[in-house]
Design an enzyme around this catalytic site. Structure first.
Site, PDB file in Angstrom:
ATOM      1  N   PRO A  17       0.929 -16.307  -6.242  1.00  0.00           N
ATOM      2  CG  PRO A  17      -0.326 -17.448  -4.660  1.00  0.00           C
ATOM      3  CD  PRO A  17       1.087 -17.180  -5.076  1.00  0.00           C
ATOM      4  CB  SER A 267      -0.973 -11.892   5.300  1.00  0.00           C
ATOM      5  OG  SER A 267      -1.044 -13.135   5.964  1.00  0.00           O
ATOM      6  CE  LYS A 268       0.339 -13.236  -2.234  1.00  0.00           C
ATOM      7  NZ  LYS A 268       1.311 -13.438  -3.287  1.00  0.00           N
ATOM      8  NE  ARG A 269       2.520 -15.371   6.735  1.00  0.00           N
ATOM      9  CZ  ARG A 269       2.981 -14.378   5.976  1.00  0.00           C
ATOM     10  NH1 ARG A 269       3.484 -14.635   4.792  1.00  0.00           N
ATOM     11  NH2 ARG A 269       2.952 -13.122   6.397  1.00  0.00           N
TER      12      ARG A 269
END
Ligand code: GLU
Length: 514
Positions: A17, A267-269
């Site tokens: 994504p 970040s994505k996390r």
């Protein structure tokens, strides 16, 4: 050059994504294109089949659509002049240019296997050279068409030995290019390696496909994240080698988006871990099934999300912060994009949502709410509730979160009552309701009038009974103007709530006086 139509592209790889950084890149491209009556193109860079993630492309397109970033060219669009827009569908185009680079002496075949490369790295590490690179110094020690004899190369080709094509970086040359955000960037080729531009699987790498497509699609400006800045000198070199220097796009590398504490790249996390979404819309990982939240599902308006993103790296140079997309198009310039990382502030995102909520008309909000939820009330009633709640709301769901507007509250919270109830006032409260019963007008104005007269006659302050009236009618300790609430609920409902609750207060009153 200046007469070329402005054409920019957003070129994500469908490896998962898009997080908000990706959407910000798309947004800045879109704003730049629209400001200059140019084209905004979506190109899917899917040359790396191993990293392809199912559903990612669909997600990208849906996210852009939700944000209102309409593309002029891209996959699925008819009448697109420069398509196809997926690199996997353009495979046949790239080889010709790799061959051209070989012919002009700017690229070469390399037969080294991954094991060869690995053992070379190990050797170098042992010799205290951990940063070994395939470059102008080491290439002669490797298996390639520059180091091997012509016969050997021909034999290997005949035997269909797998090979890659590498760019031949010249020794000790300064590559200079102007970045619209960072100014002049100068990199010496001694710090660059001979990157693979064509892989053994007959696919180009990102670098080659990217610049060929930018050239063929007549891209005038490459606006992308800072993480691509180290690749830009190679891209500039490839433009030169292919003789396209005059048509080379201008570069603009956007600053990083940093975590809220400023400590490193967002970040994505980070999203759900730190309690805010990092994705525009919800994403369900096709492998693990794990769901990551999105701004859309959390109730953000796309306009607010876009407004917030625009300010991650850009500002108009004055105090204004609330912008519609059309106004952003008017005011956006690359000159006002900063170089240093932009700290993401989740609280500020909420603030943007609140501001955009206030900009919407009550009827528009009412219609949106009714379309998304089953609300059995008239539009005009809902509009009045919204009018009362708007100042306190951040999300449109906050406008209707006080259920007392829509149903009789039977679940009065004893704790709130005990905390907020002013004891020894039940007699006064009852007396006030008796007076209200006589009010035929029952408007906020008439009710307030009765209330004022009542407290002055009784020689009490507002606070003596007002909190209790609120508790009785709404079950809450705080809220918007109670007189307005009473008008909205209507006399019948106000009286009904008073009578229905009287047993409850009496019991509580006795309990308190014990
Ligand atoms: N495919 C690259 C990405 O995933 C595009 C970088 C660029 O815009 O050149 O971001």
């Amino acid at each position: 050059m200046s007469e070329r139509k402005i054409r920019v592209r957003f070129a994500p790889s469908p490896t998962g994504p898009l997080h908000m950084g990706g959407i910000r890149t798309a947004l800045f491209n879109y704003l730049y294109a629209k400001k200059h009556q140019g084209d905004f193109i979506l190109r899917i860079e899917d040359t790396d089949q191993a990293r392809y993630v199912e559903g990612a492309e669909k997600y990208i397109i849906e996210s852009l659509k939700w944000c209102g970033l309409e593309m002029d060219e891209g996959p699925f669009l008819k009448n697109s002049l420069h398509g196809p827009y997926r690199q996997s569908e353009r495979k046949h185009l790239y080889r010709e240019y790799a061959d051209q680079l070989i012919l002009s002496g700017n690229a070469y075949y390399a037969f080294d296997t991954s094991e060869d490369l690995e053992s070379m790295r190990l050797l170098a590490k042992k010799a205290n050279m951990p940063n070994w690179q395939y470059n102008s110094i080491t290439r002669n020690t490797m298996k390639n068409s520059l180091s091997l004899s012509k016969d050997d190369v021909e034999k290997r080709m005949k035997n269909k030995e797998p090979y890659t094509i590498r760019v031949k970086m010249p020794r000790d040359q300064d590559i200079r290019f102007y970045d619209e955000i960072r100014g002049w960037v100068i990199v010496n080729t001694n710090n660059m390696d001979d990157k693979v531009i064509f892989k053994a699987d007959s696919m180009p790498t990102y670098h080659l496909a990217n610049i060929i497509d930018d050239y063929l699609m007549k891209i005038t400006h490459v606006i992308r994240g800072e993480e691509w800045l180290p690749s830009a000198p190679l891209h500039v070199m490839l433009y030169k080698f292919l003789g396209w220097e005059k048509l080379m796009p201008k570069f603009a590398h956007l600053p990083l988006i940093l975590k809220p504490d400023g400590n490193g790249k967002l970040s994505k996390r980070d999203g759900d871990r730190l309690g805010f979404p990092v994705f525009p819309i919800e994403w369900k990982d096709p492998g693990s099934g794990e769901v990551s939240s999105g701004y859309r599902e959390k109730g953000y308006f796309p306009e607010a999300f876009v407004n917030m993103l625009a300010f991650l790296g850009w500002n108009p140079g004055n105090a204004r912060e609330v912008y519609s997309i059309d106004d952003l198009i008017k005011d956006f310039t690359l000159e006002r994009v900063g170089k240093s990382g932009a700290k993401f502030d989740p609280e500020k995102s909420k603030w943007f949502n609140q501001q955009h909520l206030r900009l919407k008309s009550n009827i528009e909000l009412a219609q949106q709410l009714k379309a998304n939820l089953e609300l059995d009330v008239s539009d005009s009633y809902l509009v009045k509730v919204i009018e009362l709640m708007k100042e306190r709301a951040t999300f449109s769901s906050d406008l209707i979160s006080d259920r007392y507007f829509f149903e009789s509250t039977d679940d009065y919270n004893q704790k709130t009552f005990k905390k907020k109830w002013k004891s020894n006032t039940l007699g006064l409260v009852k007396e006030f309701f008796m007076l209200l019963k006589e009010d035929d007008e029952f408007t906020a104005f008439s009710i307030e009038n009765i209330f004022q007269k009542f407290i002055s006659k009784k020689e009490i302050g507002m606070g003596t009974i007002l909190p209790n009236l609120r508790l009785i009618l709404t079950g809450k300790g705080v809220g918007p103007s109670l007189f307005e609430i009473m008008e909205l609920l209507g006399k019948e409902e106000v009286m009904r709530r008073h009578e229905k609750k009287s047993i409850f207060f009496e019991e509580l009153f006795l309990e308190n006086s014990n």
